[in-house]
Design an enzyme around this catalytic site. Sequence first.
Site, PDB file in Angstrom:
ATOM      1  N   SER A 199       6.976  48.351 -20.092  1.00  0.00           N
ATOM      2  CA  SER A 199       6.718  47.176 -20.922  1.00  0.00           C
ATOM      3  C   SER A 199       7.327  47.362 -22.297  1.00  0.00           C
ATOM      4  CB  SER A 199       5.215  46.946 -21.058  1.00  0.00           C
ATOM      5  OG  SER A 199       4.965  45.970 -22.037  1.00  0.00           O
ATOM      6  N   HIS A 243       9.566  45.029 -18.081  1.00  0.00           N
ATOM      7  CA  HIS A 243       8.443  44.090 -18.179  1.00  0.00           C
ATOM      8  C   HIS A 243       8.374  43.515 -19.591  1.00  0.00           C
ATOM      9  CE1 HIS A 243       4.657  42.503 -16.567  1.00  0.00           C
ATOM     10  NE2 HIS A 243       4.104  42.763 -17.735  1.00  0.00           N
ATOM     11  N   ASP A 246       6.079  41.220 -22.035  1.00  0.00           N
ATOM     12  CA  ASP A 246       4.764  40.626 -22.266  1.00  0.00           C
ATOM     13  C   ASP A 246       4.848  39.571 -23.365  1.00  0.00           C
ATOM     14  OD1 ASP A 246       2.885  42.013 -20.500  1.00  0.00           O
ATOM     15  OD2 ASP A 246       3.451  43.807 -21.608  1.00  0.00           O
ATOM     16  N   MET A 299       2.715  36.838 -25.513  1.00  0.00           N
ATOM     17  CA  MET A 299       1.350  36.481 -25.893  1.00  0.00           C
ATOM     18  C   MET A 299       1.378  35.402 -26.970  1.00  0.00           C
ATOM     19  SD  MET A 299      -0.152  40.312 -26.341  1.00  0.00           S
ATOM     20  CE  MET A 299       0.333  41.634 -25.229  1.00  0.00           C
ATOM     21  N   HIS A 318       5.887  38.258 -18.181  1.00  0.00           N
ATOM     22  CA  HIS A 318       4.450  38.037 -17.978  1.00  0.00           C
ATOM     23  C   HIS A 318       3.945  37.156 -19.115  1.00  0.00           C
ATOM     24  CE1 HIS A 318       0.178  40.061 -18.118  1.00  0.00           C
ATOM     25  NE2 HIS A 318       0.124  38.800 -17.746  1.00  0.00           N
ATOM     26  N   MET A 320       1.187  35.452 -21.072  1.00  0.00           N
ATOM     27  CA  MET A 320      -0.243  35.439 -21.385  1.00  0.00           C
ATOM     28  C   MET A 320      -0.461  34.308 -22.387  1.00  0.00           C
ATOM     29  SD  MET A 320      -0.856  39.531 -21.690  1.00  0.00           S
ATOM     30  CE  MET A 320       0.855  40.061 -21.772  1.00  0.00           C
ATOM     31  N   MET A 331      -4.293  42.658 -13.497  1.00  0.00           N
ATOM     32  CA  MET A 331      -4.442  43.340 -14.776  1.00  0.00           C
ATOM     33  C   MET A 331      -5.512  44.418 -14.632  1.00  0.00           C
ATOM     34  SD  MET A 331      -2.274  42.161 -16.927  1.00  0.00           S
ATOM     35  CE  MET A 331      -2.916  43.024 -18.366  1.00  0.00           C
ATOM     36  N   ASP A 381      -0.891  46.281 -14.041  1.00  0.00           N
ATOM     37  CA  ASP A 381      -0.514  46.350 -15.453  1.00  0.00           C
ATOM     38  C   ASP A 381      -1.734  46.716 -16.294  1.00  0.00           C
ATOM     39  OD1 ASP A 381       0.401  46.014 -18.022  1.00  0.00           O
ATOM     40  OD2 ASP A 381       0.988  43.920 -17.791  1.00  0.00           O
TER      41      ASP A 381
END
Length: 214
Positions: free
Chosen positions: A7, A32, A34, A36, A65, A67, A136, A174
């Site tokens: 990540s 990966h 992330d 957010m 990913h 979020m 998760m 993850d």
Amino acid sequence: MKIIAPSVLSADFGDLRQDIEMLNRSEAEWIHVDVMDGTFVPNISFGFPIMEPLHKYATKPLDVHLMIVHPEKYVERFCDAGAWSVGFHLEAVDDPRPILQLIRNKGVRTCLTINPDIDVHRLDPYLAEVDMVLLMSVFAGFGGQKFIPETIDKLRYVKEQISARKLNTLIEIDGGVNIDNAHELFEAGADVLVAGSAVFKASDPEQAIRQMLH
């Protein structure tokens, strides 16, 4: 299948290109990403401006990913920005199917994600409709959290469902993944492990990736 997807949330953003080039050299197969929004999770990471250098310098697939709330507003843009796979949270939407279709229409792989407090059975109706599910093993939003052990039972359950239905759906884990638990997770049925701190805070990140795989 055994894939490590480091990540970049844990990377050095002052020298992001160097970290990406390290991942390109390493045995990691995916990268990966992330994303957010500060609303769905209590933290903000990055968005399209960071996707540009990632897409430019990475030679490996970008596993995005999301979020975020309202993923339907952004999935197509992330596909266009170079995502190889786009995942979003089941608990963030009323019906994931139209959003999964938006991703598929872009020729990008689909992933459906749940947080640790979401009943794993809620994934059952969608296992045949996605390329991957992401469990998760910490609560989404911050790096460096400790692995939640109950994730292994959820992992085994999902693996049984996929095997019983003869599906090709991958399982990604993850959160809190490290050298100490990677082998157990692979043995329990995980196909892809996301690792952040365990890679980027290691004295030798490439060796850390190697140890998680072998």
